[in-house]
Scaffold this motif. Structure first.
Motif, short mmCIF file in Angstrom:
data_model
loop_
_atom_site.label_atom_id
_atom_site.label_comp_id
_atom_site.label_asym_id
_atom_site.label_seq_id
_atom_site.Cartn_x
_atom_site.Cartn_y
_atom_site.Cartn_z
N LEU A 1 22.06 54.26 54.19
CA LEU A 1 22.16 52.91 53.67
C LEU A 1 21.04 51.99 54.14
O LEU A 1 20.98 50.83 53.71
N ARG A 2 20.17 52.48 54.99
CA ARG A 2 19.17 51.59 55.59
C ARG A 2 18.29 50.93 54.54
O ARG A 2 17.92 49.76 54.68
N GLU A 3 17.95 51.66 53.49
CA GLU A 3 17.11 51.08 52.44
C GLU A 3 17.81 49.91 51.77
O GLU A 3 17.21 48.84 51.57
N LEU A 4 19.08 50.09 51.41
CA LEU A 4 19.82 49.01 50.76
C LEU A 4 19.99 47.82 51.70
O LEU A 4 19.85 46.67 51.29
N ILE A 5 20.29 48.10 52.97
CA ILE A 5 20.44 47.02 53.95
C ILE A 5 19.16 46.21 54.07
O ILE A 5 19.20 44.97 54.13
N LEU B 1 16.93 45.82 51.75
CA LEU B 1 16.63 45.14 50.49
C LEU B 1 17.46 43.87 50.28
O LEU B 1 17.05 42.97 49.53
N LEU B 2 18.60 43.79 50.95
CA LEU B 2 19.53 42.68 50.73
C LEU B 2 19.49 41.69 51.90
O LEU B 2 19.01 42.04 52.99
N PRO B 3 20.00 40.48 51.69
CA PRO B 3 20.04 39.50 52.78
C PRO B 3 20.83 40.02 53.98
O PRO B 3 21.74 40.84 53.85
N THR B 4 20.49 39.52 55.15
CA THR B 4 21.17 39.91 56.37
C THR B 4 22.68 39.65 56.25
O THR B 4 23.11 38.58 55.84
#
Length: 452
Positions: free
Chosen positions: A3-7, A9-12
């Motif tokens: 999931l690191r890529e999605l994390i 890409l999205l706001p904290t």
């Protein structure tokens, strides 16, 4: 799945993976026992977050279950193992244009919040599910929700003029807009209303508003038999279009009376609550017509009130029926509907199904449009009773179909009713539905298992 890529890409803080948080997003109010455990919950803050999430999910073939307030009753927001629950609860903006009588609202706003916001401008958003204080406007659009006043004013689709929706590949498209008449192109806006998150994720809604609802007159009538009550319903709808026409059977009456202590007739087989909001003296005239229709059908007690607070108390009692009956035990809840002339056959048929299966089934209804809510009480810890309850659940839907009706009037198909959908629609319509789904979601990532 990493999931690191999605994390990144999205706001904290947008991606949540704590087990206790995931557990709270596994089920909606339907409490589907087959719910899976999601990989993560994404709490989107806007269209860009939704687009990013779907683009990533489509690329990695990760299923995505869109979720509003989680108040759905058909398992439409049931999580799947290894998928993403995409929540729109943080998307809560609203702007109101009193001149065009429109509102642009985020899907995370509750129905009640939209009503309150537009009321400040002397306007009204009519669709009013019984759960209006806790259901989201995005979820209402996704299921084409109805409500108590829809007998006169229509359902959600009648008030959605436009939307922004994100497709499975992350593409955001804007459909319709603040125009009361618009025949340009295919009616794509209407296609997404009621699609239950299987075709796209709604990120903004343009809603049609009406002037504030006039003061209402209320008629309340009790009946000794279900047949007398349904005859009164047909007499009322044959004479006029009420602003509301609601039904509760004896189980619901007693469950509500146990909680609210309103002095409802515990011996009645059925209770009707009807309202008129016709302007001026016409409301009182319509109330008299409805009162006479109830008395002619054999009402054991019937009265009319023009007092707004007294009328609202009976409406609130009807809204409280589901949680009141739920205190008797866990529910399997349906929303089958039939053409009005077959309403009596449906109500008496459900009573027969309850007797044959030895289960308690309470029926409440938006009676003016033939939309009923059979509430099947059962104990999930009792395997035999659970089997009988589920058998009754299926028989009620089969009865509705046989009477020319529908397996869902306003809650959607979700996962709990999809086995009966082909019997209602037929193979040709089911094939067309699959072709539309495949065209818009070729990898099948959007709400897999719902409807189809």
């Amino acid at each position: 799945m990493d999931l690191r890529e999605l994390i990144d890409l999205l706001p904290t803080g947008a991606v949540l993976t704590y087990p206790d948080v995931l557990a709270g997003y596994r089920q909606d109010w339907a409490k589907d026992p087959a719910a899976g455990t999601p990989l993560a919950v994404v709490r989107a803050t806007g269209t860009a977050d939704v687009s990013t999430t779907l683009r990533w999910a489509d690329e990695h073939r990760v299923p995505v279950v869109p979720r509003g307030a989680g108040s759905g009753l058909s398992g439409g927001a049931t999580a799947v193992d290894g998928g993403i629950v995409l929540s729109t609860e943080r998307m809560r903006g609203i702007s109101i244009d009193p001149v065009t009588r429109t509102a642009v609202a985020g899907p995370g706003l509750l129905n009640a919040e939209v009503k309150r916001a537009v009321a400040e401008h002397g306007l009204w958003y009519p669709p009013d599910p019984s759960s209006f204080e806790m259901c989201s406007i995005g979820g209402n659009a996704a299921t084409n929700a109805g409500g108590l006043c829809c007998v006169k004013y229509g359902v959600t689709t009648d008030y959605v003029l436009g939307m922004e929706v994100v497709l499975a590949d992350g593409t955001a498209v804007r459909l319709g807009g603040p125009r009361l008449k618009d025949s340009a192109g295919l009616s794509l806006t209407k296609m997404f209303v009621g699609s239950e998150g299987t075709l796209g994720v709604i990120t903004e809604l343009t809603l049609r508003l009406l002037p504030a609802q006039p003061v209402q007159s209320t008629v309340v009538a009790s009946f000794a038999t279900l047949t007398a009550a349904t005859e009164a319903i047909l007499a009322v709808t044959g004479a006029l279009r009420p602003a509301m026409l609601e039904f509760m059977d004896t189980v619901a009456i007693n469950a509500v009376e146990d909680e609210l202590r309103m002095g409802l007739d515990r011996d009645a087989a059925a209770l009707l609550v009807a309202r008129s909001d016709a302007p001026g003296d016409h409301a009182a005239q319509e109330a008299r017509i409805m009162l006479e229709a109830c008395r002619a059908a054999g009402a054991t007690e019937a009265f009319h009130t023009a007092d707004p607070e007294e009328g609202e108390a009976f409406t609130a009692a009807r809204r409280y029926a589901i949680p009141a009956v739920e205190r008797l035990g866990p529910l399997l809840l349906e929303d089958v509907g039939v053409p009005l002339p077959r309403l009596g056959d449906l109500v008496t048929g459900i009573a027969g199904i309850a007797r044959r299966n030895d289960v308690t089934v309470s029926v409440i209804a938006h009676a003016g449009d033939g939309n009923t809510h059979p509430l099947i009480v059962h104990d999930p810890a009792d395997p035999d009773e659970t089997e009988r309850a589920h058998r009754a659940f299926g028989e009620i839907m089969e009865l509705a179909i046989a009477l020319g009706g529908t397996i869902t009037g306003e809650h959607g198909v979700g996962r709990l009713k999809k086995a009966w959908l082909p019997n209602q629609l037929g193979p040709e319509v089911m094939d067309l539905t699959r072709r539309i789904k495949d065209a818009l979601d070729p990898h099948g990532i959007l709400n897999p298992g719902a409807i189809l």
